[in-house]
Write a protein that holds these residues in place. Structure first.
Motif, PDB file in Angstrom:
ATOM      1  N   GLN A  25       2.864 -13.154  40.949  1.00  0.00           N
ATOM      2  CA  GLN A  25       3.507 -14.364  41.446  1.00  0.00           C
ATOM      3  C   GLN A  25       4.168 -14.091  42.792  1.00  0.00           C
ATOM      4  O   GLN A  25       4.679 -12.998  43.046  1.00  0.00           O
ATOM      5  N   THR A  26       4.130 -15.130  43.620  1.00  0.00           N
ATOM      6  CA  THR A  26       4.768 -15.038  44.932  1.00  0.00           C
ATOM      7  C   THR A  26       6.006 -15.927  44.995  1.00  0.00           C
ATOM      8  O   THR A  26       6.514 -16.208  46.073  1.00  0.00           O
ATOM      9  N   LEU A  27       6.450 -16.403  43.829  1.00  0.00           N
ATOM     10  CA  LEU A  27       7.580 -17.312  43.771  1.00  0.00           C
ATOM     11  C   LEU A  27       8.917 -16.580  43.678  1.00  0.00           C
ATOM     12  O   LEU A  27       9.966 -17.211  43.760  1.00  0.00           O
ATOM     13  N   ASN A  28       8.849 -15.270  43.429  1.00  0.00           N
ATOM     14  CA  ASN A  28      10.052 -14.453  43.258  1.00  0.00           C
ATOM     15  C   ASN A  28      10.904 -14.936  42.083  1.00  0.00           C
ATOM     16  O   ASN A  28      12.140 -14.854  42.119  1.00  0.00           O
ATOM     17  N   HIS A  29      10.241 -15.439  41.058  1.00  0.00           N
ATOM     18  CA  HIS A  29      10.942 -15.876  39.859  1.00  0.00           C
ATOM     19  C   HIS A  29      11.256 -14.687  38.962  1.00  0.00           C
ATOM     20  O   HIS A  29      10.473 -13.744  38.857  1.00  0.00           O
ATOM     21  N   ASN A  30      12.398 -14.766  38.280  1.00  0.00           N
ATOM     22  CA  ASN A  30      12.818 -13.622  37.468  1.00  0.00           C
ATOM     23  C   ASN A  30      12.316 -13.690  36.030  1.00  0.00           C
ATOM     24  O   ASN A  30      12.419 -12.718  35.293  1.00  0.00           O
ATOM     25  N   VAL A  31      11.764 -14.821  35.624  1.00  0.00           N
ATOM     26  CA  VAL A  31      11.271 -14.934  34.252  1.00  0.00           C
ATOM     27  C   VAL A  31       9.751 -15.114  34.296  1.00  0.00           C
ATOM     28  O   VAL A  31       9.243 -15.920  35.088  1.00  0.00           O
ATOM     29  N   MET A  32       9.061 -14.341  33.464  1.00  0.00           N
ATOM     30  CA  MET A  32       7.604 -14.479  33.361  1.00  0.00           C
ATOM     31  C   MET A  32       7.214 -14.588  31.899  1.00  0.00           C
ATOM     32  O   MET A  32       7.788 -13.914  31.045  1.00  0.00           O
ATOM     33  N   TYR A  33       6.230 -15.442  31.642  1.00  0.00           N
ATOM     34  CA  TYR A  33       5.818 -15.768  30.276  1.00  0.00           C
ATOM     35  C   TYR A  33       4.320 -15.536  30.110  1.00  0.00           C
ATOM     36  O   TYR A  33       3.542 -15.724  31.037  1.00  0.00           O
ATOM     37  N   ASP A  51      13.951 -11.069  33.633  1.00  0.00           N
ATOM     38  CA  ASP A  51      14.105  -9.889  34.492  1.00  0.00           C
ATOM     39  C   ASP A  51      13.307  -8.748  33.847  1.00  0.00           C
ATOM     40  O   ASP A  51      12.114  -8.869  33.633  1.00  0.00           O
ATOM     41  N   LYS A  52      13.965  -7.637  33.515  1.00  0.00           N
ATOM     42  CA  LYS A  52      13.237  -6.538  32.893  1.00  0.00           C
ATOM     43  C   LYS A  52      13.309  -6.570  31.372  1.00  0.00           C
ATOM     44  O   LYS A  52      12.711  -5.725  30.688  1.00  0.00           O
ATOM     45  N   ASP A  53      14.054  -7.507  30.846  1.00  0.00           N
ATOM     46  CA  ASP A  53      14.237  -7.581  29.395  1.00  0.00           C
ATOM     47  C   ASP A  53      13.052  -8.265  28.735  1.00  0.00           C
ATOM     48  O   ASP A  53      12.736  -9.420  29.045  1.00  0.00           O
ATOM     49  N   PHE A  54      12.441  -7.549  27.803  1.00  0.00           N
ATOM     50  CA  PHE A  54      11.265  -8.056  27.110  1.00  0.00           C
ATOM     51  C   PHE A  54      11.693  -8.816  25.861  1.00  0.00           C
ATOM     52  O   PHE A  54      12.521  -8.348  25.084  1.00  0.00           O
ATOM     53  N   ASN A  55      11.112 -10.017  25.665  1.00  0.00           N
ATOM     54  CA  ASN A  55      11.436 -10.853  24.509  1.00  0.00           C
ATOM     55  C   ASN A  55      10.148 -11.233  23.799  1.00  0.00           C
ATOM     56  O   ASN A  55       9.339 -12.002  24.317  1.00  0.00           O
ATOM     57  N   ASN A  56      10.001 -10.691  22.619  1.00  0.00           N
ATOM     58  CA  ASN A  56       8.781 -10.911  21.851  1.00  0.00           C
ATOM     59  C   ASN A  56       9.002 -12.046  20.859  1.00  0.00           C
ATOM     60  O   ASN A  56      10.053 -12.104  20.208  1.00  0.00           O
TER      61      ASN A  56
END
Lengths: 113, 114
Positions: A25-33, A51-56
């Motif tokens: 992503q080029t949006l610089n968003h901190n959350v990815m799904y 951010d770096k926190d993984f949520n399963n």
């Protein structure tokens, strides 16, 4: 234009052969799904990174793993794909403290032979 | 339990006719509300969203949606459908004020007759 990119768009793998799908992503968003979408069904959330926190998600099979080496990239690893894992895999991003809108990539269509 | 219901699986309308797609939700508090559109083989594109304020929201491509708290509904409308509107439409809800997960409805497939 800022965007969410998924590679490849189409992926064919064999039953039990590990496969990795990529999202950037080029949006610089901190959350990815990562979502899984089977034919004629709603997207189903597999997991997300805050951010770096993984949520399963509780019902995401152990066969699915994810890595986020930096803000821009996120990978979906399927360790031993089964026929039931054939689906469209959608990556999305969002930014905290903003509109909470999720921006989706075009998806990767996974076929398992 | 939190859920989103789109009662119409498939709708067919004639080009130029009006359109309304229904969405009802069950949620603990008033959520954030979204409508997404998905063309075949593509990702989801946001049409519009409701967070607060005016309950009639305008979106892209001439779409609008109305939030009705008393009915827990967020129906999508368009006064005149174009052939290019043929796609799958998803209603989604998310928790207010936080980066929580979206809950999607099962979608409504729209076909447009010439």
């Amino acid at each position: 234009d800022a965007m969410v990119i998924q590679n490849p768009r189409y992926q064919v793998t064999q039953f039990g052969k590990p496969v990795t799908l990529s999202c950037s992503q080029t949006l610089n968003h901190n959350v990815m799904y990562w979502y899984q979408q089977k034919s004629s069904q709603a997207p189903k959330l597999l997991f997300h990174y805050y951010d770096k926190d993984f949520n399963n998600e509780a019902d995401t099979p152990d066969n699915f793993q994810s890595r986020r080496p930096n803000t821009s990239f996120c990978f979906l690893d399927i360790r031993s794909p089964g026929l039931g894992d054939a689906a469209m895999y959608l990556c999305a991003t969002s930014a905290t403290g903003t509109s909470y809108e999720q921006f989706f990539g075009p998806g990767t269509r996974l076929t398992v032979l | 339990a939190q859920s989103v219901t789109q009662p119409d699986i498939h709708i067919t309308v004639s080009e130029g006719a009006s359109l309304e797609l229904r969405c009802n939700y069950s949620y603990g508090a008033t959520p954030y509300l979204f409508w997404y559109v998905q063309s075949p083989g593509q990702g989801l594109q946001l049409l519009l969203k409701y967070f607060s304020g005016d309950t009639l929201v305008q979106g892209i491509k001439g779409f609008e949606a109305e939030f009705k708290r008393s009915q827990s509904s967020f129906n999508l409308r368009k006064p005149s459908v174009h052939w290019s509107d043929a796609a799958e439409y998803f209603c989604a809800v998310g928790p207010r004020g936080s980066q929580g997960n979206l809950i999607f409805g099962k979608g409504t497939k729209l076909s447009v007759k010439p």
